[in-house]
Scaffold this active site. Sequence first.
Site, PDB file in Angstrom:
ATOM      1  N   SER A   3       0.839  -1.212   0.000  1.00  0.00           N
ATOM      2  CA  SER A   3       0.000   0.000   0.000  1.00  0.00           C
ATOM      3  C   SER A   3       0.870   1.256   0.000  1.00  0.00           C
ATOM      4  CB  SER A   3      -0.881   0.031   1.259  1.00  0.00           C
ATOM      5  OG  SER A   3      -1.613  -1.158   1.382  1.00  0.00           O
ATOM      6  N   GLN A  38     -39.684 -15.426   1.953  1.00  0.00           N
ATOM      7  CA  GLN A  38     -39.580 -13.962   1.856  1.00  0.00           C
ATOM      8  C   GLN A  38     -38.229 -13.443   2.374  1.00  0.00           C
ATOM      9  OE1 GLN A  38     -42.101 -11.563   4.432  1.00  0.00           O
ATOM     10  NE2 GLN A  38     -42.791 -10.432   2.634  1.00  0.00           N
ATOM     11  N   GLU A  93      -6.936   1.948 -12.997  1.00  0.00           N
ATOM     12  CA  GLU A  93      -6.874   0.609 -12.428  1.00  0.00           C
ATOM     13  C   GLU A  93      -8.074   0.388 -11.490  1.00  0.00           C
ATOM     14  OE1 GLU A  93      -2.886  -0.060 -11.214  1.00  0.00           O
ATOM     15  OE2 GLU A  93      -3.411  -1.633  -9.794  1.00  0.00           O
ATOM     16  N   GLU A 141      -9.222   0.198   3.123  1.00  0.00           N
ATOM     17  CA  GLU A 141      -8.851   1.209   4.132  1.00  0.00           C
ATOM     18  C   GLU A 141      -8.062   2.348   3.490  1.00  0.00           C
ATOM     19  OE1 GLU A 141      -8.357  -2.018   4.265  1.00  0.00           O
ATOM     20  OE2 GLU A 141      -9.399  -2.775   6.031  1.00  0.00           O
ATOM     21  N   GLY A 155      -4.810  -3.484  -5.689  1.00  0.00           N
ATOM     22  CA  GLY A 155      -5.045  -2.215  -6.390  1.00  0.00           C
ATOM     23  C   GLY A 155      -5.538  -1.105  -5.480  1.00  0.00           C
TER      24      GLY A 155
HETATM   25  C1  LIG Z   1      -3.586 -11.537  -6.601  1.00  0.00           C
HETATM   26  C2  LIG Z   1      -2.809 -10.264  -6.506  1.00  0.00           C
HETATM   27  C3  LIG Z   1      -2.348  -9.640  -7.652  1.00  0.00           C
HETATM   28  C4  LIG Z   1      -1.580  -8.479  -7.573  1.00  0.00           C
HETATM   29  N1  LIG Z   1      -1.063  -7.924  -8.725  1.00  0.00           N
HETATM   30  C5  LIG Z   1      -0.174  -6.898  -8.621  1.00  0.00           C
HETATM   31  C6  LIG Z   1       0.499  -6.401  -9.779  1.00  0.00           C
HETATM   32  O1  LIG Z   1       0.254  -6.845 -10.908  1.00  0.00           O
HETATM   33  N2  LIG Z   1       1.430  -5.419  -9.628  1.00  0.00           N
HETATM   34  C7  LIG Z   1       1.710  -4.897  -8.407  1.00  0.00           C
HETATM   35  O2  LIG Z   1       2.568  -4.020  -8.334  1.00  0.00           O
HETATM   36  N3  LIG Z   1       1.070  -5.320  -7.294  1.00  0.00           N
HETATM   37  C8  LIG Z   1       0.146  -6.321  -7.371  1.00  0.00           C
HETATM   38  N4  LIG Z   1      -0.496  -6.788  -6.246  1.00  0.00           N
HETATM   39  C9  LIG Z   1      -0.210  -6.152  -4.964  1.00  0.00           C
HETATM   40  C10 LIG Z   1      -1.382  -5.398  -4.373  1.00  0.00           C
HETATM   41  O3  LIG Z   1      -1.625  -4.208  -5.055  1.00  0.00           O
HETATM   42  C11 LIG Z   1      -1.076  -5.225  -2.873  1.00  0.00           C
HETATM   43  O4  LIG Z   1      -1.245  -6.490  -2.286  1.00  0.00           O
HETATM   44  C12 LIG Z   1      -1.939  -4.189  -2.210  1.00  0.00           C
HETATM   45  O5  LIG Z   1      -1.610  -2.916  -2.663  1.00  0.00           O
HETATM   46  C13 LIG Z   1      -1.776  -4.220  -0.695  1.00  0.00           C
HETATM   47  O6  LIG Z   1      -0.431  -4.203  -0.335  1.00  0.00           O
HETATM   48  P1  LIG Z   1       0.150  -5.308   0.685  1.00  0.00           P
HETATM   49  O7  LIG Z   1      -0.308  -6.633   0.243  1.00  0.00           O
HETATM   50  O8  LIG Z   1       1.597  -5.098   0.842  1.00  0.00           O
HETATM   51  O9  LIG Z   1      -0.578  -4.987   2.045  1.00  0.00           O
HETATM   52  P2  LIG Z   1      -0.111  -3.930   3.156  1.00  0.00           P
HETATM   53  O10 LIG Z   1       0.243  -2.641   2.520  1.00  0.00           O
HETATM   54  O11 LIG Z   1       0.905  -4.583   4.011  1.00  0.00           O
HETATM   55  O12 LIG Z   1      -1.445  -3.757   3.961  1.00  0.00           O
HETATM   56  C14 LIG Z   1      -2.062  -4.861   4.657  1.00  0.00           C
HETATM   57  C15 LIG Z   1      -3.449  -4.471   5.065  1.00  0.00           C
HETATM   58  O13 LIG Z   1      -3.369  -3.401   5.998  1.00  0.00           O
HETATM   59  C16 LIG Z   1      -4.450  -2.517   5.845  1.00  0.00           C
HETATM   60  N5  LIG Z   1      -3.910  -1.165   5.579  1.00  0.00           N
HETATM   61  C17 LIG Z   1      -2.895  -0.798   4.767  1.00  0.00           C
HETATM   62  N6  LIG Z   1      -2.715   0.535   4.778  1.00  0.00           N
HETATM   63  C18 LIG Z   1      -3.630   1.025   5.639  1.00  0.00           C
HETATM   64  C19 LIG Z   1      -3.972   2.335   6.089  1.00  0.00           C
HETATM   65  N7  LIG Z   1      -3.338   3.427   5.618  1.00  0.00           N
HETATM   66  N8  LIG Z   1      -4.982   2.460   6.979  1.00  0.00           N
HETATM   67  C20 LIG Z   1      -5.649   1.385   7.458  1.00  0.00           C
HETATM   68  N9  LIG Z   1      -5.393   0.126   7.050  1.00  0.00           N
HETATM   69  C21 LIG Z   1      -4.396  -0.050   6.161  1.00  0.00           C
HETATM   70  C22 LIG Z   1      -5.277  -3.042   4.669  1.00  0.00           C
HETATM   71  O14 LIG Z   1      -6.351  -3.810   5.163  1.00  0.00           O
HETATM   72  C23 LIG Z   1      -4.315  -3.927   3.923  1.00  0.00           C
HETATM   73  O15 LIG Z   1      -4.982  -4.974   3.215  1.00  0.00           O
HETATM   74  C24 LIG Z   1      -1.290  -7.921  -6.308  1.00  0.00           C
HETATM   75  C25 LIG Z   1      -1.785  -8.528  -5.144  1.00  0.00           C
HETATM   76  C26 LIG Z   1      -2.520  -9.686  -5.227  1.00  0.00           C
HETATM   77  C27 LIG Z   1      -3.001 -10.331  -3.958  1.00  0.00           C
END
Ligand SMILES: Cc1cc2nc3c(=O)[nH]c(=O)nc-3n(C[C@H](O)[C@H](O)[C@H](O)COP(=O)(O)OP(=O)(O)OC[C@H]3O[C@@H](n4cnc5c(N)ncnc54)[C@H](O)[C@@H]3O)c2cc1C
Length: 380
Positions: free
Chosen positions: A138, A282, A245, A370, A366
């Site tokens: 994120s 229902q 996106e 949150e 994407g």
């Molecule tokens: C199947 C899949 C395909 C993907 N494809 C791509 C791709 O093609 N290219 C690419 O670059 N990325 C890709 N991603 C990455 C995706 O965009 C990230 O997983 C996403 O942005 C979240 O980042 P993270 O997994 O590191 O979670 P983190 O950033 O570690 O966050 C974990 C969780 O914490 C919470 N959180 C985070 N920030 C905050 C906040 N500010 N306030 C409150 N809660 C928060 C949310 O619930 C979040 O889910 C893919 C991910 C998946 C699972």
Amino acid sequence: MCQAMLSPYFDDTHRLLRETLRRFVAKEVVPQAPAWEEQGFVPREVLREMGRYGFLGLRHPEKYGGGEMNALATALLAEELGRSGFGGFAATVLVHTDMASPHLARAGSPAQLERWMPGIVAGELITAVAVTEPDAGSDVKSIRTVARREGGGWRLRGSKTFITNGALADLVFVAARTDPAAGSKGISMFALEKGAPGFTLGRRLDKMGWRCSDTAELAFEDAPAELLGEEGRGFYAIMRNFQNERVALAAMAMGESQRALELTLEYVRTRKAFGAPLWDKQALRQRLAALAARIEAGRELVTRAAWLDAQGQDCVKEVSMAKAYCGELVNEVMYDCLQFHGGAGYMRGSDIERMARDARVQSIGGGATEVMLEEVAKRL
Ligand SMILES: Cc1cc2nc3c(=O)[nH]c(=O)nc-3n(C[C@H](O)[C@H](O)[C@H](O)COP(=O)(O)OP(=O)(O)OC[C@H]3O[C@@H](n4cnc5c(N)ncnc54)[C@H](O)[C@@H]3O)c2cc1C
């Protein structure tokens, strides 16, 4: 008449496109996709066929074979691909058309555009976008992959994870740090070709859903890459492209929701319990009616956000609202729709079981819900 035809946002060109897409999905996707789920990727021939239909270049310049349409076309394409009920297929295509290749379309030099854009539109050259890293999801500005100048070019060093189309893409748009001290202004975008020395594929990741979408780790050890656009403008490019996106992901979620609702309506009208079809209860009927209303609301929200984008308006708030709302709603829809399928819905191989698994990522990838809500809150 389908509801979309009554929309003030879509014209005859859109209507024709929607019908063509729907026929294509019914004939070329739905019967074959269970096999793609098993093998873990969408065959290249299907993507080429989509290219021949013009589906892969809807947003790209006519000069390269594209349709030069606006964000409403993205919403329409995503919704119809979502309606296939195979989220992995929709993700494969939408990453190529609306998440990766727009980086080239917006920032590529004339030479880069000439070289890659015709293949992208034709489905001969598949793209991926690599931003996420093991320690930066994120929070995009925390990425650590670095790019350094060498001779007249650049070399990338670092790693990426969760990259859709990562194993099969021919061209990857990579976010890397060009100035370690400059925070978000020190990030730039690069184009990296498959087969470049020092560019290796890591694990192919095994996922809960989106099984026919290839997701992989990528590693770069001084891999030669081309700068895309201006140095230091990568963070801006990523944020800008997130709008597209997120329209795609929100619209895809509404297509999936609509399909799940239709499947469930068919099921509850024929399945009998306590001497009558489930539809006669229902309590159940009203829950489906409430979901139908919310799906309509979600579709309107995302379509309006796409329309605002098409008018050139700043619509970060509206797009973020749509992504948050639709990403959560699709999960609620799947929960209830699976519930009303009873035990049959919990069985592997049933459509609703797969769709419920596919939907789970829609509130994460994407832009997690949150994070989207923070974007909205900042603008209230
Ligand atoms: C199947 C899949 C395909 C993907 N494809 C791509 C791709 O093609 N290219 C690419 O670059 N990325 C890709 N991603 C990455 C995706 O965009 C990230 O997983 C996403 O942005 C979240 O980042 P993270 O997994 O590191 O979670 P983190 O950033 O570690 O966050 C974990 C969780 O914490 C919470 N959180 C985070 N920030 C905050 C906040 N500010 N306030 C409150 N809660 C928060 C949310 O619930 C979040 O889910 C893919 C991910 C998946 C699972």
